[in-house]
Design an enzyme around this catalytic site. Structure first.
Site, PDB file in Angstrom:
ATOM      1  N   VAL A  66      48.502  25.643  41.672  1.00  0.00           N
ATOM      2  CA  VAL A  66      49.348  26.837  41.628  1.00  0.00           C
ATOM      3  C   VAL A  66      49.571  27.489  42.994  1.00  0.00           C
ATOM      4  O   VAL A  66      50.329  28.450  43.100  1.00  0.00           O
ATOM      5  CB  VAL A  66      48.828  27.878  40.599  1.00  0.00           C
ATOM      6  CG1 VAL A  66      48.916  27.344  39.187  1.00  0.00           C
ATOM      7  CG2 VAL A  66      47.428  28.348  40.937  1.00  0.00           C
ATOM      8  N   SER A 150      39.753  41.768  41.980  1.00  0.00           N
ATOM      9  CA  SER A 150      38.380  41.632  42.484  1.00  0.00           C
ATOM     10  C   SER A 150      37.885  42.971  43.013  1.00  0.00           C
ATOM     11  O   SER A 150      38.677  43.788  43.520  1.00  0.00           O
ATOM     12  CB  SER A 150      38.335  40.616  43.623  1.00  0.00           C
ATOM     13  OG  SER A 150      37.049  40.633  44.225  1.00  0.00           O
ATOM     14  N   TYR A 164      40.880  37.437  51.739  1.00  0.00           N
ATOM     15  CA  TYR A 164      40.734  37.322  50.280  1.00  0.00           C
ATOM     16  C   TYR A 164      40.822  38.702  49.634  1.00  0.00           C
ATOM     17  O   TYR A 164      41.568  38.907  48.671  1.00  0.00           O
ATOM     18  CB  TYR A 164      39.400  36.642  49.959  1.00  0.00           C
ATOM     19  CG  TYR A 164      39.004  36.711  48.506  1.00  0.00           C
ATOM     20  CD1 TYR A 164      39.602  35.885  47.551  1.00  0.00           C
ATOM     21  CD2 TYR A 164      38.046  37.623  48.066  1.00  0.00           C
ATOM     22  CE1 TYR A 164      39.246  35.964  46.217  1.00  0.00           C
ATOM     23  CE2 TYR A 164      37.673  37.708  46.738  1.00  0.00           C
ATOM     24  CZ  TYR A 164      38.276  36.873  45.813  1.00  0.00           C
ATOM     25  OH  TYR A 164      37.923  36.956  44.489  1.00  0.00           O
ATOM     26  N   ALA A 166      42.189  41.374  50.783  1.00  0.00           N
ATOM     27  CA  ALA A 166      43.551  41.901  50.943  1.00  0.00           C
ATOM     28  C   ALA A 166      44.507  41.233  49.957  1.00  0.00           C
ATOM     29  O   ALA A 166      45.395  41.879  49.390  1.00  0.00           O
ATOM     30  CB  ALA A 166      44.028  41.680  52.378  1.00  0.00           C
ATOM     31  N   LYS A 168      43.750  40.131  47.034  1.00  0.00           N
ATOM     32  CA  LYS A 168      43.481  40.701  45.705  1.00  0.00           C
ATOM     33  C   LYS A 168      44.035  42.126  45.613  1.00  0.00           C
ATOM     34  O   LYS A 168      44.562  42.527  44.575  1.00  0.00           O
ATOM     35  CB  LYS A 168      41.979  40.673  45.413  1.00  0.00           C
ATOM     36  CG  LYS A 168      41.412  39.272  45.189  1.00  0.00           C
ATOM     37  CD  LYS A 168      41.979  38.623  43.940  1.00  0.00           C
ATOM     38  CE  LYS A 168      41.212  37.366  43.545  1.00  0.00           C
ATOM     39  NZ  LYS A 168      41.774  36.725  42.337  1.00  0.00           N
TER      40      LYS A 168
HETATM   41  P1  NAD Z   1      35.505  29.217  40.302  1.00  0.00           P
HETATM   42  O1  NAD Z   1      35.576  28.687  41.686  1.00  0.00           O
HETATM   43  O2  NAD Z   1      34.356  28.862  39.436  1.00  0.00           O
HETATM   44  O3  NAD Z   1      36.830  28.864  39.508  1.00  0.00           O
HETATM   45  C1  NAD Z   1      38.080  28.821  40.107  1.00  0.00           C
HETATM   46  C2  NAD Z   1      39.019  28.038  39.237  1.00  0.00           C
HETATM   47  O4  NAD Z   1      40.277  28.013  39.882  1.00  0.00           O
HETATM   48  C3  NAD Z   1      38.618  26.592  39.008  1.00  0.00           C
HETATM   49  O5  NAD Z   1      38.877  26.229  37.662  1.00  0.00           O
HETATM   50  C4  NAD Z   1      39.549  25.803  39.946  1.00  0.00           C
HETATM   51  O6  NAD Z   1      39.872  24.528  39.447  1.00  0.00           O
HETATM   52  C5  NAD Z   1      40.760  26.689  39.929  1.00  0.00           C
HETATM   53  N1  NAD Z   1      41.616  26.544  41.092  1.00  0.00           N
HETATM   54  C6  NAD Z   1      41.275  26.708  42.397  1.00  0.00           C
HETATM   55  N2  NAD Z   1      42.337  26.465  43.174  1.00  0.00           N
HETATM   56  C7  NAD Z   1      43.361  26.164  42.326  1.00  0.00           C
HETATM   57  C8  NAD Z   1      44.721  25.832  42.522  1.00  0.00           C
HETATM   58  N3  NAD Z   1      45.246  25.755  43.747  1.00  0.00           N
HETATM   59  N4  NAD Z   1      45.479  25.562  41.440  1.00  0.00           N
HETATM   60  C9  NAD Z   1      44.958  25.627  40.200  1.00  0.00           C
HETATM   61  N5  NAD Z   1      43.687  25.959  39.952  1.00  0.00           N
HETATM   62  C10 NAD Z   1      42.907  26.216  41.008  1.00  0.00           C
HETATM   63  O7  NAD Z   1      35.599  30.796  40.472  1.00  0.00           O
HETATM   64  P2  NAD Z   1      35.471  32.024  39.471  1.00  0.00           P
HETATM   65  O8  NAD Z   1      34.384  32.864  39.980  1.00  0.00           O
HETATM   66  O9  NAD Z   1      35.474  31.590  38.058  1.00  0.00           O
HETATM   67  O10 NAD Z   1      36.842  32.770  39.840  1.00  0.00           O
HETATM   68  C11 NAD Z   1      37.858  33.033  38.901  1.00  0.00           C
HETATM   69  C12 NAD Z   1      38.680  34.203  39.416  1.00  0.00           C
HETATM   70  O11 NAD Z   1      37.847  35.358  39.521  1.00  0.00           O
HETATM   71  C13 NAD Z   1      39.266  33.997  40.815  1.00  0.00           C
HETATM   72  O12 NAD Z   1      40.543  34.578  40.875  1.00  0.00           O
HETATM   73  C14 NAD Z   1      38.310  34.758  41.719  1.00  0.00           C
HETATM   74  O13 NAD Z   1      38.924  35.169  42.897  1.00  0.00           O
HETATM   75  C15 NAD Z   1      37.980  35.917  40.805  1.00  0.00           C
HETATM   76  N6  NAD Z   1      36.751  36.637  41.159  1.00  0.00           N
HETATM   77  C16 NAD Z   1      35.543  36.020  41.103  1.00  0.00           C
HETATM   78  C17 NAD Z   1      34.402  36.729  41.439  1.00  0.00           C
HETATM   79  C18 NAD Z   1      33.026  36.112  41.393  1.00  0.00           C
HETATM   80  O14 NAD Z   1      32.073  36.779  41.858  1.00  0.00           O
HETATM   81  N7  NAD Z   1      32.838  34.914  40.844  1.00  0.00           N
HETATM   82  C19 NAD Z   1      34.516  38.067  41.841  1.00  0.00           C
HETATM   83  C20 NAD Z   1      35.756  38.674  41.869  1.00  0.00           C
HETATM   84  C21 NAD Z   1      36.871  37.940  41.523  1.00  0.00           C
END
Ligand code: NAD
Length: 258
Positions: A66, A150, A164, A166, A168
């Protein structure tokens, strides 16, 4: 509680693991028709789909990167071809890409972080818009776009995560414009803003480090992906949140209180 999600058509970007996968499981349990998306096809796809399809809904996998705008359009087309429309879009794909402090940021890194975290959500939403509008008109309720922000969108992010954070914050902001101009289409836009969740996102930290960081939060620990999933169900359900739009729900164990 989420009875109206049965049969709803739900596209979740970046959902092969972590927070996105927990959301896929929650919607499948609610009886929804769900597309799990990832940049690459998972090695254990067949077994994963067999497990997910035993939960009560219908789950398919659609591969798409994406951060590539053309692929965002193809992903939406493939979803609509499979399920005939879209009721709920979850813009979950995102990540740090890498940790780089300001002196190390170049154009290539800037593009990689913003393409993945900001442009991806905008492009998938853009392509999904007519389908979400049609679904709302058809069923006389609302369709729902849920983006994943986030805590870094408020705080500016940790070491090397300024871009990152920014990207979000950009999402937190642009949602306000979507609400102003697309509520008339029967679409609600809300955001789930996680704090610190124990996923591959924190693969650079060992267990002791995670425990130490977590002990500084009021809840005393990192969140678990399944603790974020019900907030997606809430925003997807017209019965639960039909009059809620333009909001950010912070799921962060008290880590940050905006
Ligand atoms: P994760 O790395 O476990 O999962 C990320 C997912 O995104 C994976 O399924 C991966 O395949 C997919 N992905 C990555 N690049 C992609 C691309 N170019 N096209 C399609 N899919 C892609 O991370 P997570 O912690 O589950 O994160 C999920 C969301 O939550 C993200 O947007 C992340 O920024 C946000 N987030 C996470 C945290 C945290 O502490 N884990 C905190 C705040 C926000």
């Amino acid at each position: 509680m989420f009875d109206d999600l049965k049969g709803k058509r739900v596209l979740i970007t970046g959902s092969t693991q972590g927070i996105g996968l927990a959301a896929v499981e929650a919607f499948a349990r609610a009886g929804a028709k769900v597309a799990m998306n990832g940049r690459r096809t998972p090695a254990d796809l067949e077994a994963t789909l067999a497990r997910l399809n035993g939960l009560g809904g219908e789950v398919v996998f659609l591969q798409a990167d994406v951060s590539d705008s053309a692929a965002c359009g193809t992903l939406v087309e493939a979803f609509v071809e499979r399920f005939g429309g879209i009721d709920v879009l979850i813009n979950n794909a995102g990540g740090l890409v890498a940790r780089k402090p300001l002196p190390e940021i170049d154009d290539e890194f800037f593009d990689a972080v913003t393409d993945l975290n900001s442009r991806s959500a905008l492009m998938v939403t853009k392509h999904a818009l007519p389908h979400l509008k049609a679904a709302a008109a058809q069923n006389g309720t609302t369709s729902s776009v849920i983006s994943v922000g986030s805590v870094a969108g408020y705080t500016g992010g940790g070491p090397g995560a300024g871009l990152y954070g920014a990207a979000k914050a950009w999402l937190h902001n642009i949602q306000k414009n979507w609400v102003a101009f697309h509520t008339k289409d029967g679409i609600r836009f809300n955001m789930v803003s996680p704090g610190t969740f124990d996923t591959a996102f924190h693969a650079d930290k060992d267990e002791d480090t995670k425990a130490r960081i977590g002990s500084g939060f009021p809840m005393g620990r990192f969140g678990r992906p399944e603790e974020c999933a019900p907030t997606f169900l809430f925003f997807a359900s017209h019965a639960c949140s039909g009059y809620i739009t333009g909001q950010v729900l912070d799921v962060n164990g008290g880590q940050y209180m905006p």
